[in-house]
Write an enzyme that holds these catalytic residues in place. Structure first.
Site, PDB file in Angstrom:
ATOM      1  N   HIS A 310     -39.038  11.568   8.829  1.00  0.00           N
ATOM      2  CA  HIS A 310     -39.342  10.397   8.125  1.00  0.00           C
ATOM      3  C   HIS A 310     -40.375   9.480   8.667  1.00  0.00           C
ATOM      4  O   HIS A 310     -40.209   9.353   9.794  1.00  0.00           O
ATOM      5  CB  HIS A 310     -37.851   9.802   7.789  1.00  0.00           C
ATOM      6  CG  HIS A 310     -37.614   8.594   7.322  1.00  0.00           C
ATOM      7  ND1 HIS A 310     -37.973   8.580   5.903  1.00  0.00           N
ATOM      8  CD2 HIS A 310     -37.496   7.127   7.646  1.00  0.00           C
ATOM      9  CE1 HIS A 310     -37.939   7.199   5.421  1.00  0.00           C
ATOM     10  NE2 HIS A 310     -37.468   6.279   6.591  1.00  0.00           N
ATOM     11  N   ASN A 311     -40.975   8.824   7.657  1.00  0.00           N
ATOM     12  CA  ASN A 311     -41.856   7.744   8.091  1.00  0.00           C
ATOM     13  C   ASN A 311     -42.840   8.374   9.428  1.00  0.00           C
ATOM     14  O   ASN A 311     -43.008   7.701  10.718  1.00  0.00           O
ATOM     15  CB  ASN A 311     -41.337   6.661   8.904  1.00  0.00           C
ATOM     16  CG  ASN A 311     -40.837   5.533   7.702  1.00  0.00           C
ATOM     17  OD1 ASN A 311     -40.983   5.919   6.535  1.00  0.00           O
ATOM     18  ND2 ASN A 311     -39.949   4.581   8.211  1.00  0.00           N
ATOM     19  N   GLU A 340     -43.724  12.936   5.992  1.00  0.00           N
ATOM     20  CA  GLU A 340     -43.672  11.795   5.073  1.00  0.00           C
ATOM     21  C   GLU A 340     -45.133  11.205   5.191  1.00  0.00           C
ATOM     22  O   GLU A 340     -45.762  10.750   6.108  1.00  0.00           O
ATOM     23  CB  GLU A 340     -42.554  11.050   5.032  1.00  0.00           C
ATOM     24  CG  GLU A 340     -42.760   9.906   3.973  1.00  0.00           C
ATOM     25  CD  GLU A 340     -41.459   8.939   4.193  1.00  0.00           C
ATOM     26  OE1 GLU A 340     -41.026   8.364   2.969  1.00  0.00           O
ATOM     27  OE2 GLU A 340     -41.126   8.539   5.271  1.00  0.00           O
ATOM     28  N   ASP A 342     -46.876   7.941   3.321  1.00  0.00           N
ATOM     29  CA  ASP A 342     -46.553   6.574   2.609  1.00  0.00           C
ATOM     30  C   ASP A 342     -47.893   6.029   2.164  1.00  0.00           C
ATOM     31  O   ASP A 342     -48.686   5.437   2.982  1.00  0.00           O
ATOM     32  CB  ASP A 342     -45.741   5.568   3.369  1.00  0.00           C
ATOM     33  CG  ASP A 342     -44.912   4.694   2.623  1.00  0.00           C
ATOM     34  OD1 ASP A 342     -45.066   4.739   1.568  1.00  0.00           O
ATOM     35  OD2 ASP A 342     -43.871   3.973   3.047  1.00  0.00           O
ATOM     36  N   HIS A 355     -46.223   1.432   6.398  1.00  0.00           N
ATOM     37  CA  HIS A 355     -44.925   1.088   6.018  1.00  0.00           C
ATOM     38  C   HIS A 355     -45.290   0.097   5.099  1.00  0.00           C
ATOM     39  O   HIS A 355     -45.326  -1.165   5.745  1.00  0.00           O
ATOM     40  CB  HIS A 355     -44.056   1.030   7.086  1.00  0.00           C
ATOM     41  CG  HIS A 355     -42.664   1.137   6.792  1.00  0.00           C
ATOM     42  ND1 HIS A 355     -41.824  -0.133   6.111  1.00  0.00           N
ATOM     43  CD2 HIS A 355     -41.805   2.214   6.201  1.00  0.00           C
ATOM     44  CE1 HIS A 355     -40.482   0.560   5.923  1.00  0.00           C
ATOM     45  NE2 HIS A 355     -40.682   1.827   5.870  1.00  0.00           N
ATOM     46  N   GLU A 389     -45.114   9.244  -0.702  1.00  0.00           N
ATOM     47  CA  GLU A 389     -44.558   7.913  -1.434  1.00  0.00           C
ATOM     48  C   GLU A 389     -45.768   7.432  -1.966  1.00  0.00           C
ATOM     49  O   GLU A 389     -46.630   7.002  -1.352  1.00  0.00           O
ATOM     50  CB  GLU A 389     -43.773   7.290  -0.397  1.00  0.00           C
ATOM     51  CG  GLU A 389     -42.329   7.490   0.023  1.00  0.00           C
ATOM     52  CD  GLU A 389     -41.627   7.425  -1.129  1.00  0.00           C
ATOM     53  OE1 GLU A 389     -41.745   6.544  -1.883  1.00  0.00           O
ATOM     54  OE2 GLU A 389     -40.727   8.338  -1.466  1.00  0.00           O
TER      55      GLU A 389
END
Length: 732
Positions: A310-311, A340, A342, A355, A389
């Protein structure tokens, strides 16, 4: 220098290597921390060929050192954000990066010439390779030599008794001064009042005499001096429960771990060899048969737990942390198979990764794709999923698609494997060497074969959806505003890159059972997943037998902490995304689960989680057909060379071992040994802990060593985690 180490260097051609000779002379290089911070430092390899010496401004006139064993890899050219930022000033052939193990920051360097850079790159790689190829005896010798250097404060190659006393404190030993002096005198064969080379090795061996291992050795040794082939055969059958080809296996162990050539000729193992064997991977509690890829890799993707991050772009917390391609490199090198990304609109038409709505730094999307393309299959050939994302405009989505196609080429999966809409997901074996995009898609795969419009309004991003928020009413209005803003149009070019992992909004298990396609992936926050598990655990498991589910940490974890992944695995969730940059119990369990099956990032779920006709409720494992609990007895015998946890120089650890069982709720348990007062060097417990395990196929065993003295801010000494199914019966 130790004689054994010197022989090892000569044997491996290190003593005559031109690159290492150049490193021994040393070189002035620029240490780069940013576009504006570029300082000249003098670097050289020390005579032991294991230590890099350099002059640091922080240390004033003194020097600093680091061990070659701390360096994980060397990267050539502009492979870090820092070196990319000065690419216009220094050419790639003069630049390289030393990547350190653990959380230590990488070292970016620029040599004075391309030849000098090449010399250091090749030399460091030779040393790293040499360390990896060391035998058990050579590793032990190197370890002793490292301690000798730490204790030899005046660097005269000798160690007096005061230096020995300091060494004992460094090694976590609280020993009576009279006893320590007796050992020192016995080891000082030259009667010079100091210990040199072989004398120090002798002192170390007396210091580390393993009574617990000696007891086992003497129980099986016919003459008390060695283990004959039949003695070792007996030990392997009785204690290690080896059943097949035992004599052949015993001969292999003698060849690998016995340091005495004379004993090898006799097909025997001395105590030194026995000690090295028990301390090796072969003697580990982890079953050797489970280390390589041993599982069936031809089942649908949804039948596997998948190591997921994640991230991934973050190196620290998710409010002000640094974004870096290094996050992707490190995750992929740890066997992660789902990362991930983003994505947001950036300057000059280039999409960026960070983020959103925070102060985290930004990196270019194309740099992320380049890093993934380069490192995706370094440690595993099985597929990598890019979880996108997408917050970008249609224009920058087209740029994203261009970068994906141009940089990844044939690695990017662009169509179904058979040219048809799938009725089941392909397997990891089918998708070897492929990178899959998980993102929103225009329509379904069925429509994609007949063509569609250029763009279409998409659903909210997974992590923006109101239904997924953690239930805090204070945040609902701002979230609704974000969701409204996130309604966007998708570019056909990016949509076409999504094949088997279409991100969709989750409605209900009933709706999914009737309407969902096998290639649709729903994402849940940890809280929403937990709610589904509580309210409909059996249905959740059944859903995950047909299609993929991703679970990610709550947005309120601003420190990038992790939830416990075990409860999500209990529901059969495959893509349980954790913050790889954050150490702790969550990542310990993740590393433990994926330590099996060749560390390939895919672990086959138990059969009762894959078969549609089976009914499994994690809350009621007793109802499962074929329910068969097991008794687990663990005897904690001893420990060696435990690290300090208190910064006070004269502190000694009071260690205890806690054994934790992580699994279905009825299996969650922990027990502790007693603590050993003032001995972090060679504590002995012989304590037995007993557990009843109801669902062994899902159970993880975590060994935690702690300091009983809770006055220390950090009482954590170390941990080791593995799946119960990978535990080797017998002694480890």
């Amino acid at each position: 220098m130790s004689h054994v180490l010197l022989l090892h260097l000569v044997r491996n051609g290190i003593a005559e290597d031109d690159n290492l000779q150049s490193m021994l002379v040393g070189a002035v290089m620029r240490k780069i921390k940013s576009r504006t911070w570029k300082k000249q430092r003098y670097f050289k390899l020390e005579d032991d060929c294991m230590t890099i010496w350099y002059k640091s401004k922080k240390a004033g006139n003194a020097h600093s050192t680091f061990s070659v064993s701390d360096v994980e890899a060397i990267r050539e050219g502009h492979q870090s954000e820092v070196l990319l930022s000065i690419a216009d000033e220094f050419p790639a052939e003069r630049c390289f990066t030393m990547v350190f193990r653990g959380r230590r920051a990488n070292l970016d360097l620029v040599a004075e010439s391309a030849e000098e850079a090449e010399s250091w790159i090749r030399g460091m790689r030779k040393l790293i390779e040499n360390l990896e190829n060391m035998g058990e005896r050579e590793k032990l010798d190197q370890w002793i030599w490292d301690w000798f250097k730490k204790a030899d404060k005046n660097n005269d190659g000798r160690m007096n008794f005061k230096e020995v006393q300091n060494l004992l404190k460094m090694m976590n030993v609280d020993m009576n001064e009279q006893h320590a002096h007796r050992l020192f005198t016995m080891a000082d064969k030259s009667q010079s009042g100091t210990l040199e080379d072989d004398e120090f090795v002798l002192f170390y061996k007396m210091l580390t005499q393993r009574e617990d291992v000696l007891r086992v050795f003497q129980r099986y040794s016919a003459d008390g001096q060695k283990l004959s082939l039949s003695d070792l055969d007996h030990f392997l059958r009785e204690e290690q429960l080896v059943g097949d080809n035992v004599q052949q296996y015993a001969m292999q162990l003698i060849e690998l771990y016995e340091p005495s050539d004379r004993a090898k000729l006799l097909n025997a193992m001395t105590f030194d060899g026995f000690l090295m064997y028990l301390g090796s991977a072969e003697g580990s509690i982890f079953s050797p048969q489970r280390r390589g890829v041993y599982q069936d890799m031809s089942q649908p993707l949804c039948h596997y737990f998948i190591s997921s991050s994640h991230n991934t772009y973050l190196m620290e917390d998710q409010l002000r942390g640094q974004s870096s391609v290094e996050g992707y490199i490190r995750a992929l090198k740890r066997g992660c198979r789902c990362v991930e990304v983003d994505c947001w609109d950036g300057a000059n038409g280039e999409p960026i990764v960070y983020h959103g709505h925070t102060f985290t730094s930004k990196i270019l999307f194309k740099d992320v794709v380049s890093a993934v393309g380069k490192y995706a299959f370094k440690v595993s050939d099985y597929p990598v999923i890019l979880s996108i994302e997408n917050h970008c405009s249609v224009e920058q989505q087209r740029v994203m698609a261009q970068h994906l196609n141009h940089i990844l080429g044939d690695k990017l999966l662009k169509s179904t494997l058979d040219g048809k809409a799938p009725i089941r997901l392909p397997s990891p074996e089918d998708l070897k060497g492929k990178i899959l995009l998980k993102a929103k898609k225009i329509g379904g795969l069925e429509e994609s074969f007949s063509g569609t419009e250029d763009s279409l309004t998409g659903e909210p991003s997974d992590e923006d959806e109101v239904a997924e928020i953690d239930g805090d009413n204070l945040h609902r209005e701002s979230v609704r505003h974000r969701v409204k803003k996130s309604k966007q149009r998708l570019s056909k070019e990016l949509s076409d890159c999504v094949v088997y992992c279409k991100s969709v909004r989750f409605n209900s298990f009933k709706h999914a059972r009737i309407h969902s396609k096998v290639y649709e992936v729903a994402s849940f926050t940890e809280y929403k997943a937990r709610k589904h598990l509580r309210e409909a655990g059996t249905e959740f498991v059944l859903h995950n037998s047909r299609q993929l589910t991703r679970v990610y940490p709550s947005g309120f974890r601003t420190d990038s902490s992790n939830f416990g992944p075990q409860e999500m695995w209990n529901a059969g969730c495959q893509i349980v995304a954790l913050n790889f940059q954050t150490a702790g119990e969550g990542m310990d369990l993740n590393d433990g689960l994926f330590s099996q099956n060749g560390r390939c990032g895919y672990v086959l779920k138990p059969s009762f989680m894959r078969e549609v006709e089976k009914t499994f409720d994690p809350e009621m494992p007793q109802k499962l057909d074929g329910y068969n609990p097991v008794m687990l007895n663990i005897q904690v015998i001893s420990g060696q060379q435990l690290p300090k946890v208190n910064i006070k120089e004269d502190s000694i650890v009071d260690p205890l071992v806690r054994v934790e069982i992580h699994g279905v709720p009825t299996d969650q348990a922990k027990q502790e040994t007693r603590y050993i007062d003032n001995n972090g060097f060679n504590p002995v417990w012989y304590d037995t802990l007993r557990f009843t395990i109801h669902t062994p196929d899902l159970a993880m065993v975590r060994f935690v060593v702690e300091d009983y003295d809770k006055t220390s801010k950090n009482d954590f000494v170390g941990q080791y985690t593995l799946p119960l199914t990978c535990m080797q019966q017998g002694k480890g």
